[in-house]
Every structure is written in structure tokens, then in C-alpha cells.
Design a protein around this motif. Structure first.
Motif, short mmCIF file in Angstrom:
data_model
loop_
_atom_site.label_atom_id
_atom_site.label_comp_id
_atom_site.label_asym_id
_atom_site.label_seq_id
_atom_site.Cartn_x
_atom_site.Cartn_y
_atom_site.Cartn_z
N ASP A 210 0.89 -1.17 0.00
CA ASP A 210 0.00 0.00 0.00
C ASP A 210 0.93 1.22 0.00
OD1 ASP A 210 -3.02 0.82 1.62
OD2 ASP A 210 -1.42 2.27 1.20
N GLN A 211 0.82 2.03 -1.01
CA GLN A 211 1.80 3.10 -1.20
C GLN A 211 1.89 4.02 0.01
OE1 GLN A 211 0.98 5.64 -4.53
NE2 GLN A 211 3.12 6.22 -4.79
N GLY A 212 0.75 4.44 0.50
CA GLY A 212 0.72 5.36 1.64
C GLY A 212 1.37 4.75 2.86
N LYS A 213 1.02 3.47 3.11
CA LYS A 213 1.57 2.80 4.31
C LYS A 213 3.07 2.60 4.16
CE LYS A 213 -2.71 2.26 5.61
NZ LYS A 213 -3.33 3.52 6.02
N LEU A 214 3.50 2.29 2.93
CA LEU A 214 4.93 2.09 2.68
C LEU A 214 5.69 3.38 3.00
CD1 LEU A 214 7.33 0.46 1.50
CD2 LEU A 214 6.73 1.41 -0.73
N ARG A 215 5.15 4.49 2.58
CA ARG A 215 5.79 5.79 2.85
C ARG A 215 5.85 6.02 4.36
NH1 ARG A 215 6.57 9.39 -1.26
NH2 ARG A 215 6.59 11.13 0.20
N GLU A 216 4.78 5.67 5.03
CA GLU A 216 4.72 5.83 6.49
C GLU A 216 5.86 5.05 7.15
OE1 GLU A 216 1.28 5.10 9.66
OE2 GLU A 216 0.53 5.64 7.67
N ILE A 217 6.03 3.81 6.67
CA ILE A 217 7.07 2.94 7.24
C ILE A 217 8.45 3.58 7.01
CG2 ILE A 217 8.16 0.66 7.03
CD1 ILE A 217 5.33 -0.34 6.08
N LEU A 218 8.71 3.95 5.77
CA LEU A 218 10.01 4.52 5.42
C LEU A 218 10.27 5.81 6.22
CD1 LEU A 218 9.95 4.00 1.57
CD2 LEU A 218 11.70 3.11 3.11
N LYS A 219 9.24 6.64 6.29
CA LYS A 219 9.37 7.92 7.00
C LYS A 219 9.73 7.68 8.46
CE LYS A 219 6.36 11.50 5.18
NZ LYS A 219 4.99 11.99 5.30
N ASN A 220 8.99 6.77 9.05
CA ASN A 220 9.20 6.49 10.47
C ASN A 220 10.63 6.03 10.73
OD1 ASN A 220 8.95 5.37 13.14
ND2 ASN A 220 6.74 5.60 12.82
N LEU A 221 11.13 5.11 9.89
CA LEU A 221 12.45 4.56 10.12
C LEU A 221 13.54 5.62 9.89
CD1 LEU A 221 12.18 0.95 8.61
CD2 LEU A 221 12.07 1.67 11.00
N VAL A 222 13.40 6.38 8.81
CA VAL A 222 14.43 7.40 8.53
C VAL A 222 14.36 8.50 9.59
CG1 VAL A 222 15.26 9.10 6.84
CG2 VAL A 222 14.40 6.88 6.06
N ASP A 223 13.12 8.85 9.98
CA ASP A 223 12.94 9.87 11.01
C ASP A 223 13.61 9.43 12.32
OD1 ASP A 223 11.84 12.29 11.99
OD2 ASP A 223 10.33 11.11 13.08
N ASN A 224 13.37 8.18 12.71
CA ASN A 224 14.01 7.65 13.93
C ASN A 224 15.53 7.69 13.80
OD1 ASN A 224 11.79 7.14 15.45
ND2 ASN A 224 11.70 4.93 15.06
N ALA A 225 16.03 7.29 12.61
CA ALA A 225 17.48 7.25 12.39
C ALA A 225 18.06 8.65 12.59
CB ALA A 225 17.79 6.73 10.99
N ILE A 226 17.33 9.66 12.13
CA ILE A 226 17.82 11.04 12.31
C ILE A 226 17.72 11.43 13.79
CG2 ILE A 226 17.40 13.47 11.73
CD1 ILE A 226 16.23 12.42 9.02
N LYS A 227 16.55 11.09 14.39
CA LYS A 227 16.30 11.48 15.79
C LYS A 227 17.34 10.88 16.74
CE LYS A 227 12.01 10.42 16.83
NZ LYS A 227 10.62 10.34 17.30
N TYR A 228 17.66 9.60 16.50
CA TYR A 228 18.51 8.92 17.48
C TYR A 228 19.98 8.88 17.06
CZ TYR A 228 14.02 8.01 19.50
OH TYR A 228 12.79 8.21 20.04
N THR A 229 20.36 9.84 16.18
CA THR A 229 21.78 10.07 15.92
C THR A 229 22.06 11.44 16.52
OG1 THR A 229 21.64 8.80 13.90
CG2 THR A 229 23.55 10.26 14.11
N LEU A 230 22.88 11.47 17.60
CA LEU A 230 22.97 12.71 18.38
C LEU A 230 23.89 13.75 17.75
CD1 LEU A 230 22.86 11.24 21.99
CD2 LEU A 230 20.98 12.09 20.57
N GLY A 231 25.05 13.34 17.28
CA GLY A 231 25.94 14.32 16.65
C GLY A 231 25.84 14.19 15.15
N LYS A 232 26.98 14.40 14.48
CA LYS A 232 27.01 14.18 13.04
C LYS A 232 26.88 12.69 12.80
CE LYS A 232 30.19 17.82 11.57
NZ LYS A 232 31.57 17.98 11.09
#
Ligand code: ADP
Length: 615
Positions: free
Chosen positions: A503-525
Motif C-alpha cells: 500500500d503506497q501510503g503505508k509504505l511511505r509511512e514505514i520509510l518515513k518512520n524509520l528514517v525519522d528515527n534514524a535522524i532522531k537517534y543520531t545525536l551528533g554528526k
């Protein structure tokens, strides 16, 4: 009761179960010990009674052989008597103290011939008058002379037994070994009508018949008997050929004892010994009193105990099979008891994991079935509570959405200057208000998603989707966030990757969530790398970061609801702890899987797989 025994009779799971082990131990104790004890008692009883059986069998044979021998002797004696009682009595009279024969010599010979004919074992007969003179003599073998001059002399008055016979006693002589075999002398008195002894009959009787009697001994496979005469010389033996050797056994203490009148029973310790033939035997013996012979029975222990061995084997086999059956029954009974408890335990675990639809099926027709029913009722009640809670969360979140949107809208209008110039102090205050508004909006969205997902209201429409395009788009969307934190995003997908079914929308949701978390939980560079991999008709996407990482322990509860991990430096990161739970539901609904590989302080790789669309 369900008799699908084998599905339930899982012996190992039974042994693993503590309750099962306790039951097993107790049941085996109370049921198998009596069987084993009974087996032991039977074997020891058998052992002791067997010695008695051997002894009584031997005694029986001794008595039987003795009786046969006595019958044979009596038969001979009765022939001697009957003959004369019937035909001669009237013919011998006493006149003035003198014996007068009224019978002619030829007639006397005829009578003696009749005696010899009557019994095949009587070799010869002498009619001896009271003075010891032979009046008539007949030998079975025509023309034969008197067989043994030394024994039957013409002057019998000098023979030692003569006086006994004349005194009225029957006489049985010692065994004589002649060329035509072993013989004995049997002598009986002859009386007249008045009962007075007037003569004697002396017969030579062959012992071949006695040899036959002994020869026919049957005792197990190798039990045998033998006879010794009054001097201890072996003259009949059921082992063929042996007795002819006329073995002198008088040196053996037990032979001496028997001839002295003692009895050997086969029961005493010394009755088990190594025989003259070198075999261990159990022996019995007795004296035949009137003949003065000793009769013996010996039974090799190996043969005698062969029977007991067979019986013992049977007892052991019987006990073994009884044990097997008892054990099977025990397993069955315990399985019947443990199985419903196991089912209930599984049910409790399933409900503990939030599966309130789990129902147990226990049809034992007893309290366990009632317990199963009560458990199912509890499940229904919990399910209702869950539905109510979901509805509540759904309604609350839904109702919160409109005011939150209004607040966010006005805030952005104020911040954007649409409502007039904002003084610097107020603008400052608007920053945290805006942040809180964002957080509130995210929470409301997440709660709505959770409520929908739990109520099964999430609609998924799968179609072939270009994963690479979606990934590129999501990365581009989140680039500002990454740039803010100087995080580099790397994405070099291989060419010609197939489409996936999603499901295109859900797939985007999944990708967004994972990339967003990856950004959130990387503290420095840091760096975020996204790549793909094809495996087993699935297209796998890996999102790797160089962030704070997650301990093994925390990885286990990562995908649970409201799971936020407390780690140094993450306190100020906003979040609900619902994102991963939501995307896990989405991935699974689209027939995929999601997992994480991570190490504390060494970054994390979140991966999910989705099925490849078949072109
Ligand atoms: P949220 O991010 O809103 O708190 P999530 O369900 O997305 O909720 O994540 C749950 C928790 O998992 C986060 O609070 C965080 O502790 C941890 N987590 C998620 N992604 C990562 C990551 N890439 N690196 C380290 N920890 C992560």
C-alpha cells in the motif's frame, strides 16, 4: 473423553512438566514396586520350592521303581505259592512224622515246568524236600545242567539260608553275576494242607527284568537311576551299558549309608555334589529292605534347574510386560491430567500477550472442563474491556484532532505574522508552544492509528509499487531534518529492482518512520545509509544509522506499544513510543517482516521485507 492418545502422550513434554514428573514419580512408585516385588517373591518362592520339587520328584521315582521291583519279586513268589497250593498240597501228606509224596516224579517235573512257563524270568526251579534233598529240578533251557553247583548243592541242608526257609520265611539271595546275566535265588517254603512246611521251592531268577525297570527311568532330560546290590556293586543303571561293568561302589560313603538303612532325600546340602560321572547332581537314595539293595536317583543340576530357568524367564517377561502396560496406563492418565493444564497455561500466556480472542477447548467432563469454560469467559470479558478501551481511545483521539488542528493553524498564522506583528517576547514564547502543539498532533495521530489498528480498521490496498521511487521521495522530504543535524544520507539503489506489493501510503509511512528515527537517534554528526536486497521472493530494505544504538535487552521490547528507551541524551527527543509498533502492524499486514540489528553506541540497522510483485 478424547482418546487421541498419541497426540497427547508426548512422553518428553510430560517429563519436562514438573507436575507431570511429580505424578509420574508417585504413580510409578505405587504401581511398579508391587510388580517388581511380586516378581522377586515369585522367583525366590520358585527357587526354594523348586528344590523341594526336585527332591519330591526323585523320591517319587525311587518309590515307583522300588514298587515295580517289589511287584516283580512278589509275582515270582506268588507263582511259587499258587502252584503248590493248588496242585501239590493234597499230594504231600505226613504219615507218622514222615513226609509221603503222593505225586510221581514226572508230575512234579510237570508242575515245575509249569512254573518256569508262567514267568519268563524264572530260569530254574528246584523242589527240595524237608531233609534238603532235591526231589525235582527244571531248567528253562532244555538239557541244561544245574546252573551253579556252588549255590544249589544237592545237599541243601548245609546252605545257610536253608534253615530260614524251613522256618517259614521267604528268602532272597544276593545278586550273582553269571555268564547269562545277574541272577538271584528266591526260596519259599512249601506247606501241606495243615499248614505244615513239608518242602521248599528254590528258584533262580534272572534280574534282566529289574534292569529294564531301572533302564526306563524318566527324569528330565538327563536324570538317571541305578541299583547296587547288598555289597555295593552297581548292577543296573539307566545310563546304557554302564551296569555291566559291575562297578564296585562300596567305597562311597553315601552308598554305605544307604545300605546301612539311611535315607537320602535330595534336600540336604550334601545331597548336591559332583557325581562319579563328573557332573553336579542332586541325589536321592534308599534301601530296598527285603532284597537288601540300594536304589539311587541322580539328577544333574543343570538339567533339573533348566525348568526353573524357563519359568523364571517367563516370570521376568510377564513382569516386564505388566510393567510396560502399567507405565503406558500411567502415562495416559497423567497426560489426561496434564494436557488440559498445559492448554490453560498456553491460554493464559496468549492472553498475557494481549490475544484476548484465545479460547481453550477442554472436553474432559470434569472440573478441568469447568475451569476451561471459566477461562474462556474471562477471555470474553477482557476482550470487551479491550474493545471499550479502543473505542474510548479512538473517540478521544478523534475529538482531540479538530481542536489540535485549530490550535496549530492559528499558531502558525500568528507566528507567520498574518495576525499582525508579533512582539519579540511573544515570538520567543511561541517556539515551545509550537513544539508542544506538534507533539500533541503526533500523539493524537499515533493514538488514532493504534486504535484503528487494534479495531482492525486499517485498510490496506496493495498494488505494485516502485520502492526506489518512494524511498527517494521520503529521503528528499526528510532531508531538511537531516541537514539540520549535519547528517549525511546515502542512497545508491541497484538498477532494475522489481516492484513490491504494498500500500503506497503505508509504505511511505514505514520509510518515513524509520528514517525519522534514524535522524532522531543520531545525536551528533552521522550517516544514514539506505539499501535493498532480494531474498526469497522478498525485497528487503535496510535503514542503517550511526546513532546511539540499542542494547540487546531493549531490542526485545522495541516493537511493543509505548516502548521508549531511556538513554543518555535522548531525554529531550520528542516521541510517543508508538511508531515502531504501528509500522510493525503495517508491515505484517502487507505480508512482510520487520527486525533490528543493533549494538549500543554503534548504530542500528532497521530492516523490513515486503513481497516482490510478480510482473
Ligand atoms: P518514538 O520514536 O516516537 O519514541 P518509536 O516506536 O518510533 O517511538 O521508537 C521507540 C523507541 O525505540 C524510541 O523511543 C527509541 O528509544 C528507540 N529507537 C527507535 N529507532 C531507533 C534508532 N534508529 N536508534 C536508536 N534507538 C531507536
Amino acid at each position: 473423553m478424547n482418546f487421541n492418545i498419541f497426540s497427547r502422550l508426548k512422553i518428553f513434554s510430560l517429563i519436562k512438566s514438573r507436575l507431570g514428573r511429580r505424578f509420574l514419580f508417585f504413580m510409578i512408585l505405587v504401581s511398579t514396586i508391587p510388580i517388581i516385588l511380586m516378581g522377586f517373591v515369585a522367583i525366590s518362592f520358585l527357587n526354594s520350592s523348586h528344590r523341594h520339587n526336585i527332591a519330591s520328584l526323585e523320591k517319587q521315582i525311587l518309590l515307583q521303581k522300588e514298587e515295580e521291583i517289589q511287584n516283580f519279586v512278589e509275582e515270582v513268589v506268588s507263582i511259587f505259592q499258587i502252584s503248590f497250593n493248588l496242585s501239590i498240597e493234597q499230594l504231600i501228606v505226613e504219615e507218622g512224622g514222615r513226609t509221603k509224596y503222593l505225586i510221581k516224579k514226572e508230575d512234579l517235573d510237570n508242575v515245575l515246568n509249569g512254573i518256569v512257563k508262567e514267568n519268563q524270568w524264572i530260569e530254574s526251579v528246584y523242589f527240595v524236600d524237608i531233609s534238603g534233598k532235591i526231589a525235582s529240578f527244571v531248567n528253562r533251557h532244555a538239557g541244561a545242567e544245574i546252573l551253579d553247583e556252588g549255590i544249589i548243592s544237592s545237599d541243601l541242608a548245609r546252605v545257610p539260608f536253608w534253615n530260614r526257609v524251613i522256618g517259614g520265611q521267604d528268602y532272597f539271595g544276593p545278586v550273582n553275576y553269571t555268564l547269562s546275566g545277574s541272577m538271584i535265588i528266591i526260596a519259599t517254603p512249601v506247606r501241606n494242607v495243615n499248614g505244615k512246611i513239608v518242602a521248599a521251592l528254590i528258584g533262580e531268577v534272572s534280574l534282566k527284568r529289574v534292569e529294564q525297570i531301572i533302564d526306563r527311568t524318566m527324569l528330565g532330560v538327563s536324570g538317571y537311576s541305578f541299583l547296587v546290590d547288598g555289597r555295593g556293586i552297581l548292577f543296573a543303571h539307566s545310563v546304557p551299558g554302564l551296569f555291566q561293568k559291575q562297578l564296585d561302589l562300596s567305597f562311597l560313603v553315601r552308598i554305605q549309608n544307604i545300605l546301612a538303612g539311611q535315607e537320602q532325600t535330595g534336600l540336604k546340602r550334601e545331597d548336591k555334589f559332583t557325581s562319579v560321572f563328573g557332573q553336579e547332581v542332586i541325589a536321592a537314595g534308599k534301601k530296598i529292605p527285603n532284597l537288601n539293595w540300594g536304589i539311587f536317583v541322580e539328577w544333574p543340576t543343570s538339567d533339573a534347574e533348566a525348568i526353573i530357568e524357563t519359568i523364571m524367564k517367563q516370570i521376568v517377561i510377564f513382569s516386564f510386560f505388566s510393567l510396560v502396560i502399567v507405565l503406558l496406563v500411567i502415562f495416559l492418565i497423567i497426560s489426561e491430567l496434564i494436557w488440559p493444564i498445559r492448554k490453560l497455561e498456553e491460554g493464559v500466556r496468549a492472553m498475557g500477550a494481549g490475544n484476548f480472542d484465545y479460547r481453550v477447548k477442554i472436553k474432559t467432563g470434569d472440573e478441568l472442563e469447568d475451569l476451561g469454560g471459566a477461562f474462556n469467559l474471562l477471555g470474553e470479558a477482557l476482550k470487551q474491556v479491550q474493545t471499550l478501551r479502543n473505542e474510548f481511545v479512538f473517540i478521544a483521539a478523534h475529538e482531540l484532532r479538530a481542536p489540535v488542528t485549530v490550535i496549530k493553524g492559528y499558531l502558525s498564522m500568528i507566528a507567520g505574522g498574518a495576525m499582525g506583528r508579533v512582539p519579540a517576547r511573544i515570538e520567543e514564547a511561541l517556539v515551545p508552544i509550537n513544539k508542544a502543539g506538534e507533539g500533541l498532533g503526533k500523539l493524537v495521530d499515533d493514538l488514532l492509528q493504534v486504535a484503528r489498528s487494534e479495531a482492525g480498521k486499517i485498510e490496506i490496498k496493495v498494488k505494485p509499487v516502485d520502492l526506489v521511487e518512494e524511498t527517494k521521495s521520503v529521503l528528499a522530504e526528510l532531508k531538511i531534518l537531516a541537514d539540520e543535524k549535519f547528517i549525511e544520507t546515502i542512497y545508491n539503489p541497484q538498477n532494475d529492482l522489481p516492484n513490491i506489493l504494498a500500500d503506497q501510503g503505508k509504505l511511505r509511512e514505514i520509510l518515513k518512520n524509520l528514517v525519522d528515527n534514524a535522524i532522531k537517534y543520531t545525536l551528533g554528526k552521522g550517516t544514514i545509509t539506505v539499501n535493498h536486497e532480494i531474498k526469497d521472493k522478498m525485497l528487503i530494505t535496510h535503514v542503517r544509522d550511526t546513532g546511539i544504538g540499542i542494547t540487546k535487552e531493549n531490542q526485545l521490547k522495541l516493537f511493543e506499544k509505548f516502548s521508549r528507551i531511556k538513554a543518555e541524551g535522548t531525554e529531550s527527543i520528542p516521541g510517543t513510543g508508538l511508531g515502531l509498533w504501528i509500522i510493525k502492524q503495517l508491515v505484517e499486514k502487507m505480508n512482510g517482516k520487520i527486525w533490528v540489528v543493533s549494538e549500543r553506541d554503534n548504530g542500528s540497522t532497521f530492516s523490513f521485507s515486503l513481497p516482490i510483485a510478480i510482473a
